[in-house]
Design a protein around this motif. Structure first.
Motif, short mmCIF file in Angstrom:
data_model
loop_
_atom_site.label_atom_id
_atom_site.label_comp_id
_atom_site.label_asym_id
_atom_site.label_seq_id
_atom_site.Cartn_x
_atom_site.Cartn_y
_atom_site.Cartn_z
N ALA A 166 0.76 -1.24 -0.04
CA ALA A 166 -0.01 0.02 -0.05
C ALA A 166 0.75 1.36 -0.07
O ALA A 166 0.44 2.39 -0.52
N ASP A 167 2.20 1.19 0.70
CA ASP A 167 3.02 2.29 0.67
C ASP A 167 3.69 2.61 -0.55
O ASP A 167 4.53 3.49 -0.68
N ASN A 168 3.70 1.70 -1.53
CA ASN A 168 4.56 1.83 -2.79
C ASN A 168 3.98 3.12 -3.67
O ASN A 168 2.85 3.20 -3.89
N SER A 169 5.11 4.04 -3.80
CA SER A 169 4.54 5.30 -4.22
C SER A 169 5.29 5.14 -5.59
O SER A 169 5.75 4.43 -6.09
N LEU A 170 4.81 6.33 -6.49
CA LEU A 170 5.57 6.20 -7.63
C LEU A 170 6.88 6.30 -7.71
O LEU A 170 7.69 5.76 -8.65
N LEU A 203 -11.72 6.14 -2.41
CA LEU A 203 -11.46 5.03 -3.14
C LEU A 203 -10.50 3.88 -2.64
O LEU A 203 -10.56 2.62 -3.07
N ILE A 204 -9.80 4.29 -1.59
CA ILE A 204 -8.78 3.49 -0.90
C ILE A 204 -9.66 2.58 0.26
O ILE A 204 -10.01 3.30 1.07
N ASP A 205 -9.21 1.42 0.47
CA ASP A 205 -10.11 0.62 1.40
C ASP A 205 -8.95 0.37 2.65
O ASP A 205 -7.83 1.01 2.69
N ALA A 213 0.68 5.23 -4.44
CA ALA A 213 0.79 5.70 -5.98
C ALA A 213 -0.34 6.28 -6.41
O ALA A 213 -0.40 7.18 -7.42
N PHE A 214 -1.64 5.85 -5.95
CA PHE A 214 -2.84 6.31 -6.46
C PHE A 214 -3.09 7.58 -5.98
O PHE A 214 -3.40 8.43 -6.92
N ARG A 215 -2.69 7.90 -4.91
CA ARG A 215 -2.97 9.39 -4.40
C ARG A 215 -2.02 10.34 -5.28
O ARG A 215 -2.40 11.47 -5.57
N GLN A 216 -0.77 9.78 -5.55
CA GLN A 216 0.01 10.70 -6.45
C GLN A 216 -0.46 10.84 -7.89
O GLN A 216 -0.42 11.90 -8.36
N LEU A 217 -1.01 9.94 -8.25
CA LEU A 217 -1.33 9.98 -9.50
C LEU A 217 -2.64 10.96 -9.79
O LEU A 217 -2.71 11.63 -10.44
N ARG A 247 -4.71 16.51 -11.06
CA ARG A 247 -5.31 17.59 -10.58
C ARG A 247 -4.43 18.72 -11.33
O ARG A 247 -4.91 19.69 -11.71
N ASP A 248 -3.07 18.57 -11.23
CA ASP A 248 -2.31 19.51 -11.54
C ASP A 248 -1.73 19.38 -13.00
O ASP A 248 -1.31 20.29 -13.62
#
Lengths: 360, 121
Positions: free
Chosen positions: A115-119, A199-201, A260-264, A269-270
């Motif tokens: 879950a903590d896998n970021s981009l 959307l994150i469970d 990664a989803f939050r970053q995406l 948004r940007d």
């Protein structure tokens, strides 16, 4: 004057139809019972590197004629076996037939530990490590990087962020860069109607059914058309196998790591890629830093990565050698269909050949 | 090669007319707003459901502990600890991988610098 079939011709036709109905009934029962499903992803390969759930596969071949090797980077959302559905519908298989040394990085099936896998996890760790493993395994000093869909975005970010990696050629297939042009996804996220956290469970990931339902919503007639095709193909074992293989894949989404989803979503948004606002590890990433030969492939009927979202990439990279291929296909059909076998893949192979050297 | 059957051709005609309208509809702001509202409502329901399950779980937890059996809370706590441990191990592995790579890169740089510096006496 109407042509009246002879009794023999009529009998033959009745026999054919009766035979087909019998096959329909048999295939219908098998489909409903979920038995006799085709095997997918069967091209022989070896795991040459592994970290956590991520594996780097090298496909076996005694026909390697070209270098550098090709590393295929798939999306984080679906299973990579769509690129190797069956022996006669395999992107990987066709690259091997063309004499290329093919590697693929498979992300596995994330769970709460991912879950903590970021981009950054993908672009700054998994991918560079996989590239190094590829170079060691292939005894190579460079590679051709090919990314598909979100994998194309990862490939672009990798090439821009890590110029120290010997990426000789870069290919992005259906990789969206203008997030304002992604239809429903843009309306939901770019316009701020929905936060990523909705959307994150509890596992910290976006559940696979969320992604699956999202893709169903953007193609409202998709399910009905799918059942129409099933009815049409029930009489043919070969068609049924192809239908079931693709059907299995369209339902086989994987959890999307929450970080990664939050970053995406923030990038959407940007509209960060197009606006040159991408930050990874706190540092800006500019696609203009990509200088190697670049190929963009896009599908004219793509409802997931519309042409207007993919098209701008050719103007964003800093490469002098830039080509674009537009093909009459949908998002998945671009890489896994008769169109792919006949048009997409040969053109990709041709481009790779023109940017590769023959092994002595 | 024969074309698709007549019924399929008719379906394609109808689908060809209806699909673009539906697809345009799901791209509108109104649809997105509706979908967002429904999604948030489901997320809230799910959260309240978990809260209720947690409250009810407290009663069953006491009962299970009385007979020395683990409860759902215990399993959840264990999973969280395993997840944290896994995360730390992964962080360490990644740091090791990076250090190993940087060590190898330094080694290669030294070799090339040495080779470049060496020359005839």
């Amino acid at each position: 004057m109407a042509v009246i079939a002879s009794p023999l011709e009529l009998l033959a036709r009745v026999r054919t139809d009766a035979g087909r109905q019998a096959i329909r009934a048999r295939n219908g029962v098998k489909y409903c019972a979920g038995i006799g499903r085709p095997q997918v992803g069967q091209t022989p390969k070896d795991v040459v590197w592994k970290r956590d759930k991520v594996e780097l596969w090298r496909y076996r071949s005694d026909r390697r004629r070209w270098r550098p090797a090709v590393l295929v980077v798939y999306s984080l959302i679906c299973r990579s076996y769509v690129l190797d559905l069956s022996p006669d519908n395999s992107f990987v298989g066709q690259l091997l037939e063309a004499g290329l040394d093919v590697f693929l990085i498979d992300w596995g099936v994330p769970d709460e530990r991912d879950a903590d896998n970021s981009l950054e996890t993908y672009v700054d760790y998994y991918l560079p490590q996989a590239v190094r493993a590829l170079l060691a395994e292939a005894g190579a000093d460079g590679l051709t990087l090919l990314g598909y869909c979100l994998g194309g975005d990862l490939a672009l970010l990798l090439a821009a962020r890590h110029p120290e990696l010997p990426i000789r050629n870069l290919i992005a297939v259906a990789a969206p860069v203008d997030f304002a042009e992604m239809g429903m996804f843009s309306r939901l996220f770019s316009d701020g109607r929905l936060d990523a956290d909705a959307l994150i469970d509890a596992t910290g990931n976006v559940p696979p059914e969320i992604m699956r339902n999202a893709f169903r919503v953007i193609k409202p007639t998709g399910d009905v058309t799918s059942y129409v095709m099933l009815w049409q193909n029930l009489w043919s074992d070969e068609q049924m196998a192809a239908y079931q293989a693709m059907g299995q894949w369209t339902k086989d989404h994987v959890p999307f790591p929450g970080a990664a989803f939050r970053q995406l979503v923030q990038m959407m948004r940007d509209n960060a890629i197009v606006n040159d606002m991408v930050l990874l590890g706190g540092k800006p990433v500019h696609l203009t830093d990509i200088r190697c030969p670049f190929l963009s492939v896009l599908a004219e009927r793509d409802h997931i990565s519309p042409m207007t979202s993919v098209g701008p990439v050719v103007d964003l990279v800093g490469s002098a050698d830039v080509e674009e291929i537009r093909l009459p296909a949908g998002h998945v059909g671009l890489m896994a269909s008769r169109t792919a076998s006949k048009w997409t893949i040969p053109r990709i192979v041709d481009w790779i050949d023109r940017h590769s050297e023959e092994l002595s | 090669m024969p074309g698709p059957p007549l019924w399929r051709q008719m379906y394609d005609r109808v689908e060809g007319a209806v699909a673009p309208l539906l697809e345009a509809g799901v791209r509108t702001g109104m649809f997105a707003s509706t979908l967002a509202t429904v999604t948030k409502a489901r997320a809230e329901l799910s959260r309240r459901g978990s809260q209720l399950a947690g409250d009810l779980g407290t009663v069953s937890t006491r009962g299970l502990h009385l007979v020395n059996l683990p409860a759902a809370d215990d399993v959840t706590r264990l999973r969280a600890e395993v997840r944290d441990l896994d995360r730390r191990v992964r962080d360490l592995s990644r740091q090791l991988d990076q250090a190993k790579w940087e060590g190898q890169a330094d080694g290669r740089d030294s070799k090339s610098a040495g080779a470049a510096g060496a020359g005839p006496d």
